[in-house]
Design a protein around this motif. Structure first.
Motif, PDB file in Angstrom:
ATOM      1  N   ILE A  13       0.842  -1.203   0.000  1.00 22.17           N
ATOM      2  CA  ILE A  13       0.000   0.000   0.000  1.00 22.17           C
ATOM      3  C   ILE A  13       0.876   1.252   0.000  1.00 22.17           C
ATOM      4  O   ILE A  13       0.610   2.211  -0.739  1.00 22.17           O
ATOM      5  CB  ILE A  13      -0.975  -0.015   1.194  1.00 22.17           C
ATOM      6  N   LEU A  14       1.929   1.254   0.818  1.00 21.68           N
ATOM      7  CA  LEU A  14       2.837   2.404   0.840  1.00 21.68           C
ATOM      8  C   LEU A  14       3.520   2.588  -0.521  1.00 21.68           C
ATOM      9  O   LEU A  14       3.673   3.721  -0.993  1.00 21.68           O
ATOM     10  CB  LEU A  14       3.891   2.257   1.937  1.00 21.68           C
ATOM     11  N   ALA A  15       3.911   1.494  -1.139  1.00 19.96           N
ATOM     12  CA  ALA A  15       4.539   1.592  -2.465  1.00 19.96           C
ATOM     13  C   ALA A  15       3.568   2.210  -3.461  1.00 19.96           C
ATOM     14  O   ALA A  15       3.956   3.081  -4.253  1.00 19.96           O
ATOM     15  CB  ALA A  15       4.997   0.211  -2.931  1.00 19.96           C
ATOM     16  N   GLU A  16       2.320   1.790  -3.427  1.00 25.10           N
ATOM     17  CA  GLU A  16       1.311   2.356  -4.333  1.00 25.10           C
ATOM     18  C   GLU A  16       1.092   3.834  -4.034  1.00 25.10           C
ATOM     19  O   GLU A  16       0.973   4.656  -4.938  1.00 25.10           O
ATOM     20  CB  GLU A  16       0.004   1.569  -4.214  1.00 25.10           C
ATOM     21  N   ARG A  17       1.065   4.184  -2.758  1.00 24.11           N
ATOM     22  CA  ARG A  17       0.888   5.593  -2.375  1.00 24.11           C
ATOM     23  C   ARG A  17       2.052   6.431  -2.903  1.00 24.11           C
ATOM     24  O   ARG A  17       1.857   7.524  -3.430  1.00 24.11           O
ATOM     25  CB  ARG A  17       0.788   5.711  -0.848  1.00 24.11           C
ATOM     26  N   PHE A  18       3.267   5.917  -2.757  1.00 25.10           N
ATOM     27  CA  PHE A  18       4.425   6.676  -3.225  1.00 25.10           C
ATOM     28  C   PHE A  18       4.477   6.763  -4.748  1.00 25.10           C
ATOM     29  O   PHE A  18       4.952   7.756  -5.289  1.00 25.10           O
ATOM     30  CB  PHE A  18       5.728   6.130  -2.632  1.00 25.10           C
ATOM     31  N   ARG A  19       3.953   5.768  -5.456  1.00 25.23           N
ATOM     32  CA  ARG A  19       3.862   5.885  -6.916  1.00 25.23           C
ATOM     33  C   ARG A  19       2.918   7.021  -7.297  1.00 25.23           C
ATOM     34  O   ARG A  19       3.194   7.800  -8.207  1.00 25.23           O
ATOM     35  CB  ARG A  19       3.416   4.557  -7.541  1.00 25.23           C
TER      36      ARG A  19
END
Length: 122
Positions: A49-55
């Motif tokens: 989820i954090l990776a998607e948010r940072f994308r």
């Protein structure tokens, strides 16, 4: 067989204190492992989820750089903190913790936006 050989004495049917303790410990270990497996799955979900948010915030950073907008947006950040605190309360999570967590994320996002802006001017 006679009747006396079919009966068990109470000492034979009741587990000893050490056996009971071992059974309790084994039960606790199994439950602990289930909980740890659940935590591991939640940690993996958080990372994704954090990776998607940072994308998504990276795309925001590129838009801000393209239009020379500031890396930070204090009004938006304040709205997000209020929203997250409210969500935390409804989820029975400490709102102070939620705010600290979001502040950390926001500071990382701003650093990345500043880097994107620097790189786009070079």
């Amino acid at each position: 067989m006679n009747e006396s050989s079919e009966k068990f004495s109470p000492a034979e049917t009741k587990p000893s204190d050490s056996e009971q303790q071992t059974n309790l410990e084994n039960t606790a270990i199994r439950e602990l492992q289930k909980l740890r497996n659940s935590i591991d799955n939640l940690d993996a979900a958080l990372v994704h989820i954090l990776a998607e948010r940072f994308r998504a915030t990276q795309r925001v950073g590129h838009l801000k750089a393209e239009y020379s907008l500031p890396a930070g947006d204090p009004d938006r950040e304040e709205e997000q903190i209020k929203r997250l605190r409210s969500l935390a309360v409804s989820a029975d999570l400490d709102p102070e913790f939620a705010e600290q967590f979001l502040n950390f994320i926001i500071s990382e996002v701003i650093k990345r936006h500043e880097k994107i802006a620097r790189e786009s001017t070079n």
